[in-house]
Design a protein around this motif. Sequence first.
Motif, PDB file in Angstrom:
ATOM      1  N   SER A  37     -16.163  35.720  19.321  1.00  0.00           N
ATOM      2  CA  SER A  37     -15.777  34.315  19.378  1.00  0.00           C
ATOM      3  C   SER A  37     -15.432  33.893  17.966  1.00  0.00           C
ATOM      4  O   SER A  37     -16.129  34.243  17.010  1.00  0.00           O
ATOM      5  N   ILE A  38     -14.343  33.158  17.850  1.00  0.00           N
ATOM      6  CA  ILE A  38     -13.839  32.769  16.533  1.00  0.00           C
ATOM      7  C   ILE A  38     -13.588  31.279  16.511  1.00  0.00           C
ATOM      8  O   ILE A  38     -12.986  30.720  17.433  1.00  0.00           O
ATOM      9  N   PHE A  39     -14.045  30.635  15.441  1.00  0.00           N
ATOM     10  CA  PHE A  39     -13.706  29.242  15.189  1.00  0.00           C
ATOM     11  C   PHE A  39     -12.919  29.211  13.888  1.00  0.00           C
ATOM     12  O   PHE A  39     -13.347  29.793  12.882  1.00  0.00           O
ATOM     13  N   LEU A  40     -11.791  28.527  13.923  1.00  0.00           N
ATOM     14  CA  LEU A  40     -10.977  28.329  12.724  1.00  0.00           C
ATOM     15  C   LEU A  40     -10.848  26.837  12.471  1.00  0.00           C
ATOM     16  O   LEU A  40     -10.265  26.122  13.290  1.00  0.00           O
ATOM     17  N   GLY A  41     -11.415  26.372  11.386  1.00  0.00           N
ATOM     18  CA  GLY A  41     -11.270  24.973  10.992  1.00  0.00           C
ATOM     19  C   GLY A  41     -10.031  24.835  10.129  1.00  0.00           C
ATOM     20  O   GLY A  41      -9.840  25.574   9.167  1.00  0.00           O
ATOM     21  N   GLN A  42      -9.180  23.897  10.481  1.00  0.00           N
ATOM     22  CA  GLN A  42      -7.902  23.691   9.799  1.00  0.00           C
ATOM     23  C   GLN A  42      -7.871  22.292   9.211  1.00  0.00           C
ATOM     24  O   GLN A  42      -8.350  21.336   9.827  1.00  0.00           O
ATOM     25  N   VAL A  43      -7.298  22.152   8.036  1.00  0.00           N
ATOM     26  CA  VAL A  43      -7.130  20.835   7.424  1.00  0.00           C
ATOM     27  C   VAL A  43      -6.071  20.071   8.215  1.00  0.00           C
ATOM     28  O   VAL A  43      -4.945  20.543   8.376  1.00  0.00           O
ATOM     29  N   SER A  96      -2.896  20.817   3.990  1.00  0.00           N
ATOM     30  CA  SER A  96      -2.834  20.517   5.426  1.00  0.00           C
ATOM     31  C   SER A  96      -2.225  21.694   6.162  1.00  0.00           C
ATOM     32  O   SER A  96      -1.232  22.279   5.702  1.00  0.00           O
ATOM     33  N   GLY A  97      -2.824  22.046   7.291  1.00  0.00           N
ATOM     34  CA  GLY A  97      -2.349  23.157   8.098  1.00  0.00           C
ATOM     35  C   GLY A  97      -2.998  24.484   7.761  1.00  0.00           C
ATOM     36  O   GLY A  97      -2.887  25.436   8.523  1.00  0.00           O
ATOM     37  N   GLU A  98      -3.692  24.564   6.631  1.00  0.00           N
ATOM     38  CA  GLU A  98      -4.338  25.811   6.236  1.00  0.00           C
ATOM     39  C   GLU A  98      -5.781  25.864   6.754  1.00  0.00           C
ATOM     40  O   GLU A  98      -6.379  24.842   7.055  1.00  0.00           O
ATOM     41  N   ILE A  99      -6.331  27.074   6.816  1.00  0.00           N
ATOM     42  CA  ILE A  99      -7.678  27.301   7.331  1.00  0.00           C
ATOM     43  C   ILE A  99      -8.703  27.128   6.212  1.00  0.00           C
ATOM     44  O   ILE A  99      -8.555  27.699   5.127  1.00  0.00           O
ATOM     45  N   CYS A 100      -9.767  26.357   6.524  1.00  0.00           N
ATOM     46  CA  CYS A 100     -10.826  26.101   5.546  1.00  0.00           C
ATOM     47  C   CYS A 100     -12.193  26.616   6.002  1.00  0.00           C
ATOM     48  O   CYS A 100     -13.117  26.714   5.199  1.00  0.00           O
ATOM     49  N   LEU A 101     -12.355  26.930   7.292  1.00  0.00           N
ATOM     50  CA  LEU A 101     -13.616  27.448   7.818  1.00  0.00           C
ATOM     51  C   LEU A 101     -13.310  28.518   8.859  1.00  0.00           C
ATOM     52  O   LEU A 101     -12.504  28.300   9.766  1.00  0.00           O
ATOM     53  N   LYS A 133     -12.856  16.096  -0.168  1.00  0.00           N
ATOM     54  CA  LYS A 133     -12.209  14.854  -0.593  1.00  0.00           C
ATOM     55  C   LYS A 133     -10.724  14.976  -0.277  1.00  0.00           C
ATOM     56  O   LYS A 133     -10.064  15.915  -0.712  1.00  0.00           O
ATOM     57  N   GLU A 134     -10.230  14.004   0.504  1.00  0.00           N
ATOM     58  CA  GLU A 134      -8.825  14.020   0.876  1.00  0.00           C
ATOM     59  C   GLU A 134      -7.935  13.810  -0.339  1.00  0.00           C
ATOM     60  O   GLU A 134      -8.250  13.032  -1.237  1.00  0.00           O
ATOM     61  N   VAL A 135      -6.826  14.513  -0.346  1.00  0.00           N
ATOM     62  CA  VAL A 135      -5.769  14.322  -1.331  1.00  0.00           C
ATOM     63  C   VAL A 135      -4.602  13.743  -0.553  1.00  0.00           C
ATOM     64  O   VAL A 135      -4.145  14.339   0.422  1.00  0.00           O
ATOM     65  N   PHE A 136      -4.141  12.560  -0.965  1.00  0.00           N
ATOM     66  CA  PHE A 136      -3.096  11.864  -0.224  1.00  0.00           C
ATOM     67  C   PHE A 136      -1.725  12.140  -0.801  1.00  0.00           C
ATOM     68  O   PHE A 136      -1.568  12.462  -1.975  1.00  0.00           O
TER      69      PHE A 136
END
Length: 147
Positions: A37-43, A96-101, A133-136
């Motif tokens: 089982s895989i979880f991918l967290g994405q921005v 945004s769109g990249e995997i972070c977890l 921290k979000e970067v806008f």
Amino acid sequence: MSNHKPKKVFMEGAIPPGFIGESIAKHSSKKNIGAHSIFLGQVRNDVIDGKSVTAINYSAYEEMANEKFHEIREAAFEKYPLNCMHIYHSLGTVSSGEICLFVFTSSKHRKDAIAACEYLVERIKAEAPVWGKEVFEDESHSWKENN
């Protein structure tokens, strides 16, 4: 608790898709694994107060966070019959769109792998001392120049 060795959790920047693929491929020859089982967290490319999020800058108290991740891993190994488990979390800037977890569990049966993966993700989100921290859109250019 069991005596699993603490694992390296943090990766600088986004988690590359190739790394994820290689991690999965490495498990093809392991015995007694019938499910992953895989979880991918994405921005997310959110819009907050009318401004688009272009990235998130992740930070952590690494020593404390590594201890917490190890505690969470050990609890999951005690609770579920897992053969393998891997957790990777980004530090630094992830667009945004990249995997972070990336959370990856392996077991003999699918229900155990799925339940353990969900358990891990929920505990990580609730307990791990990692901040984003979000970067806008309107500040991303100047932010990158200053950091």
